[in-house]
Design an enzyme around this catalytic site. Structure first.
Site, short mmCIF file in Angstrom:
data_model
loop_
_atom_site.label_atom_id
_atom_site.label_comp_id
_atom_site.label_asym_id
_atom_site.label_seq_id
_atom_site.Cartn_x
_atom_site.Cartn_y
_atom_site.Cartn_z
CB SER A 59 -2.23 9.62 -1.58
OG SER A 59 -1.22 9.11 -0.75
CG HIS A 64 -4.33 -2.51 8.11
ND1 HIS A 64 -3.58 -3.33 7.30
CD2 HIS A 64 -3.92 -1.25 7.85
CE1 HIS A 64 -2.73 -2.60 6.60
NE2 HIS A 64 -2.92 -1.33 6.92
CB CYS A 79 -2.38 15.23 -3.24
SG CYS A 79 -3.01 14.79 -4.86
#
Length: 118
Positions: A59, A64, A79
């Site tokens: 994934s 940020h 996953c």
């Protein structure tokens, strides 16, 4: 369950303006979780924060940052039973936030309403 999504919040610490340190830290975290890195992109903003992503076969890991607020938001979504907590431990150790908080959400349950976030 398809996977687990760990939301990691950092206040203070290192890396809020340092894309190279964030990338090194996120790569180390992904390796600790046994993930396979497919690609990476990190974008430093002029005079400020960084947005970055590691694309994983399992994934992704994203960041940020808002240095003006002393804050970084990191997501670790993998996953299966990948040890996202161990990956978050690596990020905490390498980025040394003054404060760190975690929330984990199980993803992909057929009856999602019966699986509360932790």
């Amino acid at each position: 369950m398809i996977g687990r999504h760990l939301l990691l919040e950092h206040w203070g610490g290192r890396g809020l303006r340092d894309a190279a340190l964030l990338e090194r830290s996120m790569r180390a975290a992904a390796r600790e979780a046994g993930a396979h890195i497919l690609g990476a992109h990190f974008h430093p903003f002029e005079g400020g924060g960084v947005t970055g992503v590691l694309l994983l076969a399992e994934s992704h890991v994203t960041v940020h940052t808002w240095p003006e607020h002393g804050y970084a938001a990191l997501d670790l979504f993998m996953c299966g039973e990948a040890p996202v907590e161990r990956a978050a431990d690596v990020l905490d150790a390498m980025l040394a936030p003054e404060r760190s908080e975690r929330r984990t959400l199980a993803r992909g349950y057929r009856n999602q309403a019966s699986q509360p976030a932790s």
